[in-house]
Design a protein around this motif. Sequence first.
Motif, PDB file in Angstrom:
ATOM      1  N   TYR A  47      -9.167   5.749 -18.200  1.00  0.00           N
ATOM      2  CA  TYR A  47     -10.406   6.199 -17.571  1.00  0.00           C
ATOM      3  C   TYR A  47     -11.221   5.043 -17.003  1.00  0.00           C
ATOM      4  O   TYR A  47     -11.987   5.214 -16.060  1.00  0.00           O
ATOM      5  N   PHE A  48     -11.094   3.857 -17.577  1.00  0.00           N
ATOM      6  CA  PHE A  48     -11.868   2.720 -17.093  1.00  0.00           C
ATOM      7  C   PHE A  48     -11.347   2.209 -15.752  1.00  0.00           C
ATOM      8  O   PHE A  48     -12.017   1.418 -15.100  1.00  0.00           O
ATOM      9  N   GLU A  49     -10.165   2.638 -15.337  1.00  0.00           N
ATOM     10  CA  GLU A  49      -9.564   2.118 -14.112  1.00  0.00           C
ATOM     11  C   GLU A  49      -9.354   3.199 -13.067  1.00  0.00           C
ATOM     12  O   GLU A  49      -8.487   3.085 -12.215  1.00  0.00           O
ATOM     13  N   LEU A  50     -10.146   4.240 -13.123  1.00  0.00           N
ATOM     14  CA  LEU A  50     -10.054   5.294 -12.121  1.00  0.00           C
ATOM     15  C   LEU A  50     -10.786   4.844 -10.861  1.00  0.00           C
ATOM     16  O   LEU A  50     -11.902   5.278 -10.568  1.00  0.00           O
ATOM     17  N   GLU A  51     -10.139   3.989 -10.103  1.00  0.00           N
ATOM     18  CA  GLU A  51     -10.731   3.436  -8.892  1.00  0.00           C
ATOM     19  C   GLU A  51      -9.632   3.127  -7.890  1.00  0.00           C
ATOM     20  O   GLU A  51      -8.576   2.602  -8.240  1.00  0.00           O
ATOM     21  N   THR A  52      -9.878   3.474  -6.639  1.00  0.00           N
ATOM     22  CA  THR A  52      -8.981   3.119  -5.549  1.00  0.00           C
ATOM     23  C   THR A  52      -9.572   1.901  -4.852  1.00  0.00           C
ATOM     24  O   THR A  52     -10.694   1.952  -4.342  1.00  0.00           O
ATOM     25  N   TYR A  53      -8.830   0.802  -4.843  1.00  0.00           N
ATOM     26  CA  TYR A  53      -9.364  -0.434  -4.278  1.00  0.00           C
ATOM     27  C   TYR A  53      -9.134  -0.499  -2.780  1.00  0.00           C
ATOM     28  O   TYR A  53      -8.026  -0.256  -2.299  1.00  0.00           O
ATOM     29  N   PRO A  54     -10.164  -0.834  -2.014  1.00  0.00           N
ATOM     30  CA  PRO A  54     -10.044  -0.927  -0.558  1.00  0.00           C
ATOM     31  C   PRO A  54      -9.546  -2.307  -0.123  1.00  0.00           C
ATOM     32  O   PRO A  54      -9.358  -3.212  -0.938  1.00  0.00           O
ATOM     33  N   TYR A  55      -9.363  -2.428   1.165  1.00  0.00           N
ATOM     34  CA  TYR A  55      -8.860  -3.670   1.751  1.00  0.00           C
ATOM     35  C   TYR A  55      -9.917  -4.784   1.713  1.00  0.00           C
ATOM     36  O   TYR A  55      -9.594  -5.951   1.515  1.00  0.00           O
ATOM     37  N   ARG A  56     -11.168  -4.430   1.882  1.00  0.00           N
ATOM     38  CA  ARG A  56     -12.232  -5.429   1.974  1.00  0.00           C
ATOM     39  C   ARG A  56     -12.431  -6.146   0.652  1.00  0.00           C
ATOM     40  O   ARG A  56     -12.431  -5.527  -0.414  1.00  0.00           O
ATOM     41  N   THR A  57     -12.622  -7.456   0.721  1.00  0.00           N
ATOM     42  CA  THR A  57     -12.948  -8.266  -0.452  1.00  0.00           C
ATOM     43  C   THR A  57     -14.335  -8.858  -0.275  1.00  0.00           C
ATOM     44  O   THR A  57     -14.904  -8.841   0.821  1.00  0.00           O
ATOM     45  N   ALA A  58     -14.897  -9.393  -1.347  1.00  0.00           N
ATOM     46  CA  ALA A  58     -16.188 -10.070  -1.250  1.00  0.00           C
ATOM     47  C   ALA A  58     -16.058 -11.291  -0.353  1.00  0.00           C
ATOM     48  O   ALA A  58     -15.031 -11.981  -0.348  1.00  0.00           O
ATOM     49  N   ALA A  59     -17.080 -11.566   0.435  1.00  0.00           N
ATOM     50  CA  ALA A  59     -17.074 -12.727   1.325  1.00  0.00           C
ATOM     51  C   ALA A  59     -17.199 -14.012   0.514  1.00  0.00           C
ATOM     52  O   ALA A  59     -17.634 -14.007  -0.643  1.00  0.00           O
ATOM     53  N   ARG A  60     -16.851 -15.132   1.132  1.00  0.00           N
ATOM     54  CA  ARG A  60     -16.947 -16.421   0.459  1.00  0.00           C
ATOM     55  C   ARG A  60     -18.363 -16.666  -0.056  1.00  0.00           C
ATOM     56  O   ARG A  60     -19.346 -16.565   0.675  1.00  0.00           O
ATOM     57  N   GLY A  61     -18.496 -16.967  -1.356  1.00  0.00           N
ATOM     58  CA  GLY A  61     -19.790 -17.243  -1.960  1.00  0.00           C
ATOM     59  C   GLY A  61     -20.602 -16.020  -2.325  1.00  0.00           C
ATOM     60  O   GLY A  61     -21.669 -16.142  -2.931  1.00  0.00           O
TER      61      GLY A  61
END
Length: 222
Positions: A34-48
């Motif tokens: 249940y803690f990992e019910l997430e679909t991860y998108p292509y976008r990542t956090a920007a540098r910094g």
Amino acid sequence: MKYRSITLASRLTGQALLGGMLLLVGQAAQALNYFELETYPYRTAARGEIELENFTAYTRRGTQDAPPPENNQGLVRNSMEVTYGVTDKTEVAGYLDYSRARGASDWEFNGSRYHVRTRFAEKGEWPVDLGLYAEAEFPRNDVNDIEFELRGIIEKDVNRWTFDVNPIFERTLKGAEKSVGTELHYAASAIYRLNERWHPRLDFFGDFGPLHNFEGRDEQTH
């Protein structure tokens, strides 16, 4: 140290609610985390960039193969996440997972997780946007002590729609289920960009079982 930006978010979304409904279909429901019910998108956090997020899921009915409270009815799960953009294409993150049973006043610590996520090109450069996600999990009060997860990230925009698919390969490195081997799970989402602010979505999750011997259709969770 200078940071590009800090993002704060709290998520109690249709994703969590739909995931909970999907898990009511059979006895194999407990196979999913249940803690990992997430679909991860292509976008990542920007540098910094630093992102602080809180994800909460509530189980209203629980599974059908056990009475309360063993079936998790009324259980609240909460994950606190900190994400940092190492580069414009790679991020690292840490999670702390907690839960509170129905009628309990205290939260129980359920473990920690750490991930690295990267993408391979800029958005739209390839026919399909591709990324990779790796996670180490350290559960507490569980039959397993260390688990490892590797998932692909496949994303495609079609007009106002965005489709994400995460094939997930999960393996226990230390614990009672180490002999099970690598298991195949999936997460997928269909997102409609109604306008700049509202993006309604449907999320789907499932577990096929060990790669070397998929579970029967009635035992799989989808």
